[in-house]
Design a protein around this motif. Structure first.
Motif, PDB file in Angstrom:
ATOM      1  N   VAL A 189     -18.488  -7.490  -3.963  1.00 44.28           N
ATOM      2  CA  VAL A 189     -17.129  -7.162  -4.362  1.00 44.28           C
ATOM      3  C   VAL A 189     -17.061  -7.050  -5.881  1.00 44.28           C
ATOM      4  N   SER A 190     -16.507  -5.953  -6.363  1.00 50.28           N
ATOM      5  CA  SER A 190     -16.332  -5.763  -7.807  1.00 50.28           C
ATOM      6  C   SER A 190     -14.849  -5.575  -8.114  1.00 50.28           C
ATOM      7  N   ALA A 191     -14.535  -5.520  -9.388  1.00 45.13           N
ATOM      8  CA  ALA A 191     -13.140  -5.310  -9.803  1.00 45.13           C
ATOM      9  C   ALA A 191     -12.611  -3.983  -9.286  1.00 45.13           C
ATOM     10  N   ASP A 192     -13.494  -3.005  -9.098  1.00 48.72           N
ATOM     11  CA  ASP A 192     -13.066  -1.698  -8.601  1.00 48.72           C
ATOM     12  C   ASP A 192     -12.542  -1.775  -7.167  1.00 48.72           C
ATOM     13  N   HIS A 193     -12.936  -2.812  -6.452  1.00 45.37           N
ATOM     14  CA  HIS A 193     -12.543  -2.935  -5.049  1.00 45.37           C
ATOM     15  C   HIS A 193     -11.263  -3.746  -4.847  1.00 45.37           C
ATOM     16  N   GLU A 194     -10.823  -4.460  -5.840  1.00 48.75           N
ATOM     17  CA  GLU A 194      -9.780  -5.473  -5.639  1.00 48.75           C
ATOM     18  C   GLU A 194      -8.497  -4.889  -5.071  1.00 48.75           C
ATOM     19  N   GLN A 195      -8.034  -3.775  -5.604  1.00 49.28           N
ATOM     20  CA  GLN A 195      -6.782  -3.205  -5.113  1.00 49.28           C
ATOM     21  C   GLN A 195      -6.908  -2.718  -3.671  1.00 49.28           C
ATOM     22  N   ASP A 196      -8.009  -2.016  -3.359  1.00 45.58           N
ATOM     23  CA  ASP A 196      -8.213  -1.521  -1.998  1.00 45.58           C
ATOM     24  C   ASP A 196      -8.333  -2.671  -1.003  1.00 45.58           C
ATOM     25  N   ILE A 197      -9.028  -3.729  -1.389  1.00 49.46           N
ATOM     26  CA  ILE A 197      -9.158  -4.880  -0.493  1.00 49.46           C
ATOM     27  C   ILE A 197      -7.799  -5.534  -0.269  1.00 49.46           C
ATOM     28  N   ARG A 198      -6.997  -5.636  -1.334  1.00 46.64           N
ATOM     29  CA  ARG A 198      -5.660  -6.217  -1.173  1.00 46.64           C
ATOM     30  C   ARG A 198      -4.812  -5.374  -0.220  1.00 46.64           C
ATOM     31  N   TYR A 199      -4.821  -4.048  -0.429  1.00 43.00           N
ATOM     32  CA  TYR A 199      -4.075  -3.171   0.477  1.00 43.00           C
ATOM     33  C   TYR A 199      -4.542  -3.349   1.917  1.00 43.00           C
ATOM     34  N   HIS A 200      -5.862  -3.402   2.095  1.00 43.95           N
ATOM     35  CA  HIS A 200      -6.405  -3.536   3.455  1.00 43.95           C
ATOM     36  C   HIS A 200      -5.948  -4.850   4.095  1.00 43.95           C
ATOM     37  N   ARG A 201      -6.071  -5.937   3.381  1.00 43.48           N
ATOM     38  CA  ARG A 201      -5.664  -7.231   3.939  1.00 43.48           C
ATOM     39  C   ARG A 201      -4.184  -7.229   4.296  1.00 43.48           C
ATOM     40  N   GLU A 202      -3.350  -6.666   3.417  1.00 41.70           N
ATOM     41  CA  GLU A 202      -1.907  -6.647   3.680  1.00 41.70           C
ATOM     42  C   GLU A 202      -1.583  -5.775   4.888  1.00 41.70           C
ATOM     43  N   ALA A 207       0.828  -1.206   0.000  1.00 37.81           N
ATOM     44  CA  ALA A 207       0.000   0.000   0.000  1.00 37.81           C
ATOM     45  C   ALA A 207       0.863   1.257   0.000  1.00 37.81           C
ATOM     46  N   PRO A 208       0.488   2.268  -0.767  1.00 37.47           N
ATOM     47  CA  PRO A 208       1.206   3.549  -0.711  1.00 37.47           C
ATOM     48  C   PRO A 208       1.125   4.149   0.694  1.00 37.47           C
ATOM     49  N   ASN A 209       2.106   4.973   1.033  1.00 37.67           N
ATOM     50  CA  ASN A 209       2.140   5.556   2.374  1.00 37.67           C
ATOM     51  C   ASN A 209       0.921   6.409   2.688  1.00 37.67           C
ATOM     52  N   ASP A 210       0.327   7.029   1.674  1.00 33.19           N
ATOM     53  CA  ASP A 210      -0.813   7.905   1.939  1.00 33.19           C
ATOM     54  C   ASP A 210      -2.162   7.201   1.776  1.00 33.19           C
ATOM     55  N   TRP A 211      -2.154   5.872   1.585  1.00 31.42           N
ATOM     56  CA  TRP A 211      -3.413   5.141   1.439  1.00 31.42           C
ATOM     57  C   TRP A 211      -3.963   4.775   2.810  1.00 31.42           C
ATOM     58  N   THR A 212      -5.275   4.905   2.994  1.00 30.87           N
ATOM     59  CA  THR A 212      -5.951   4.395   4.188  1.00 30.87           C
ATOM     60  C   THR A 212      -7.219   3.683   3.739  1.00 30.87           C
ATOM     61  N   SER A 213      -7.767   2.874   4.611  1.00 29.33           N
ATOM     62  CA  SER A 213      -8.983   2.145   4.248  1.00 29.33           C
ATOM     63  C   SER A 213     -10.210   3.050   4.221  1.00 29.33           C
ATOM     64  N   PHE A 214     -10.046   4.333   4.565  1.00 29.23           N
ATOM     65  CA  PHE A 214     -11.122   5.283   4.319  1.00 29.23           C
ATOM     66  C   PHE A 214     -11.304   5.522   2.826  1.00 29.23           C
ATOM     67  N   ALA A 215     -10.379   4.966   2.010  1.00 23.43           N
ATOM     68  CA  ALA A 215     -10.453   5.148   0.559  1.00 23.43           C
ATOM     69  C   ALA A 215     -11.661   4.452  -0.053  1.00 23.43           C
ATOM     70  N   PHE A 216     -12.266   3.520   0.683  1.00 21.25           N
ATOM     71  CA  PHE A 216     -13.448   2.837   0.146  1.00 21.25           C
ATOM     72  C   PHE A 216     -14.492   2.672   1.231  1.00 21.25           C
ATOM     73  N   ASP A 217     -15.692   2.362   0.812  1.00 17.54           N
ATOM     74  CA  ASP A 217     -16.847   2.287   1.707  1.00 17.54           C
ATOM     75  C   ASP A 217     -17.201   0.827   1.971  1.00 17.54           C
ATOM     76  N   ASP A 218     -17.095   0.407   3.232  1.00 17.22           N
ATOM     77  CA  ASP A 218     -17.462  -0.963   3.597  1.00 17.22           C
ATOM     78  C   ASP A 218     -18.873  -1.308   3.157  1.00 17.22           C
ATOM     79  N   TRP A 219     -19.797  -0.353   3.348  1.00 18.56           N
ATOM     80  CA  TRP A 219     -21.197  -0.639   3.050  1.00 18.56           C
ATOM     81  C   TRP A 219     -21.411  -0.886   1.565  1.00 18.56           C
ATOM     82  N   GLU A 220     -20.641  -0.218   0.729  1.00 22.28           N
ATOM     83  CA  GLU A 220     -20.764  -0.455  -0.706  1.00 22.28           C
ATOM     84  C   GLU A 220     -20.456  -1.911  -1.035  1.00 22.28           C
ATOM     85  N   ILE A 221     -19.414  -2.447  -0.389  1.00 20.58           N
ATOM     86  CA  ILE A 221     -19.055  -3.855  -0.606  1.00 20.58           C
ATOM     87  C   ILE A 221     -20.123  -4.770  -0.011  1.00 20.58           C
TER      88      ILE A 221
END
Length: 473
Positions: free
Chosen positions: A243-256, A224-238
């Motif tokens: 889960v869509s392709a638009d979420h894959e990178q954010d979910i990967r960053y979050h898990r890592e 994850a980039p240093n300035d990334w946070t999980s506020f970048a996406f909305d849990d409720w949307e997921i």
């Protein structure tokens, strides 16, 4: 002979990720309760169940009443170890004096990540209470710090608060952790000033969302980039749309980053344990567990994210490791152990005993939505706010809710946090499963909603901001 006991609650840490990212604590431990299950899916009811040994519908502290104020020490396991001084240090705002959690302890310290020196001024509260801005605010802060009983600590809080605020917006690691270092320091300080046997409760929030890169995290564990946070996406949307392709990178960053946070906790807490052991002459046993886990949008999480509105294995299957216990347990205990029995375990350990608290069947319960609420109308909210119950029997798990749905899941004791729905139809819930609960599910949900308190609405601006930071607003 009596022992000191330290309960270490790694907030929001699921069993499978702990096993993968916390090798130091596992190496220190001599006993693992492999099939430990939390009593509920989020902090407030889970902590109340740990203290009382009762399910949420029995102790009454849950979504519709988040206040511990009516809980007395006699209602908790602390009443059974009267010779132990009860100490606590928590970075969880729901396990704080704001919600009355401190009342059953002899000494308790509320920890906020922005307040590195608890004896000094609370910078966030100082700012909320002032109308000045710019240079005038800095001058007023200096005057207040110089008048404070702990001037140096107050100045330190001010400098670190400002630095953290500046760096939070920059593409560099977050300077301050989410409270682990302060919880450790406060715990050591409390122990150092306590005569006789003690029980120490600690709550570490660093694995709780939002996650972000923090100075001290192992950069090799995430991309994850240093300035990334999980506020970048909305849990409720997921949770609502999937889960869509638009979420894959954010979910990967979050898990890592979630794994990196657990690795950081592993190092920090292992050092904390070593320090406590050096400080005390009396035998001290450490219980390492989590109040609940976290859904990370895996298929076995029912593709859900966060810890709201479900009783998945990823929420309920949590680590439970004993460090320096008395002789009596096998290195790996394979039977079910519920957090409903955690108080009895602590009392036994405090008395140099190893009580047999394992069960063939255990329950868990969630009274309603834990975090905020979903977008949409009343029907959408009604679904996510439904009450859920579950019961385990071997590698079967039954789950049912207050809207009439019921499911049966297969679980695998060799695969932590894994579950699979056994069929697509509603199932009959066995009578033994319903027998764990004193009140029928729909009746209790209606009763709880009818007496709902507005504790959350009474908090000051400082606590309100902290709840927002943790995603509870």
């Amino acid at each position: 002979m009596t022992r000191n006991v330290v309960l270490i609650c790694l907030d929001t840490v699921r069993k499978d990720y702990f096993d993968d990212y916390a090798p130091r604590l596992q190496e220190l431990a001599s006993v693992s309760f492999e099939q430990c299950r939390a009593a509920s899916g989020w902090s407030t009811p889970s902590h109340a169940s740990i203290l009382t040994g009762a399910l949420p519908h029995q102790h009454g502290i849950h979504t519709h009443n988040r206040d511990f104020a009516d809980l007395s020490r006699s209602d908790t396991f602390l009443a059974d170890i009267p010779d132990h001084t009860a100490l606590g240090a928590s970075a969880n705002v729901y396990a704080s004096s704001t919600f009355g959690f401190d009342a059953v302890f002899d000494r308790y310290s509320d920890i906020a990540p922005h307040r590195r020196f608890p004896d000094g001024m609370d910078m966030e509260k100082f700012i909320q209470d002032r109308d000045e801005d710019g240079v005038r605010r800095y001058l007023e802060f200096l005057r207040a710090a110089l008048r404070h009983d702990h001037t140096l600590e107050s100045l330190g809080n001010g400098v670190l608060f400002k630095a953290n605020d500046l760096f939070r917006r920059a593409p560099v690691p977050k300077v301050l952790d989410d409270g682990a270092s302060i919880v450790s320091s406060e715990g050591r300080s409390m122990v150092d000033s306590t005569e006789g046997p003690f029980f120490l409760f600690t709550n570490f929030m660093d694995a709780h969302g939002p996650v972000h890169h923090v100075l001290g995290y192992d950069r090799n564990l995430h991309s994850a980039p240093n300035d990334w946070t999980s506020f970048a996406f909305d849990d409720w949307e997921i949770n609502i749309e999937g889960v869509s392709a638009d979420h894959e990178q954010d979910i990967r960053y979050h898990r890592e980053l979630y794994g990196a946070a657990i690795d950081y906790l592993d190092r920090t807490v292992a050092s904390f344990i070593a320090e406590i052991q050096r400080q005390t002459d009396r035998e001290t046993t450490f219980v390492v567990t989590a109040d609940h886990g976290e859904n990370l949008a895996y298929p076995e999480d029912d593709d859900l994210f966060g810890h709201t509105s479900s009783l998945t294995e990823s929420l309920l299957h949590v680590p439970c490791y004993l460090i320096n216990p008395p002789e009596g347990y096998e290195p790996t205990e394979p039977s079910y152990f519920s957090h409903l029995e955690l108080g009895d375990l602590i009392v036994g350990l405090a008395n140099d005993e190893t009580p047999s608290l394992f069960r063939e069947r255990v329950p868990a319960e969630l009274i309603g939505v834990s975090i905020g609420g979903p977008p949409g109308g009343p029907e959408e909210y009604r679904y996510w706010d439904r009450m859920l119950r579950c019961a385990y029997d071997g590698e079967r798990k039954y789950v049912w809710d207050s809207l009439g749905a019921s499911r049966k899941y297969e679980i695998d004791h060799e695969r932590p946090c894994w579950q699979r729905r056994a069929n697509n139809d509603d199932v009959a819930i066995p009578s033994w499963a319903r027998a764990f609960f004193d009140v029928e599910i729909r009746a209790y949900k209606e009763r709880a909603q009818a007496i709902e308190t507005d504790t959350d609405q009474d908090v000051d601006a400082t606590v309100e901001r902290r709840l927002e930071e943790l995603g509870y607003r």
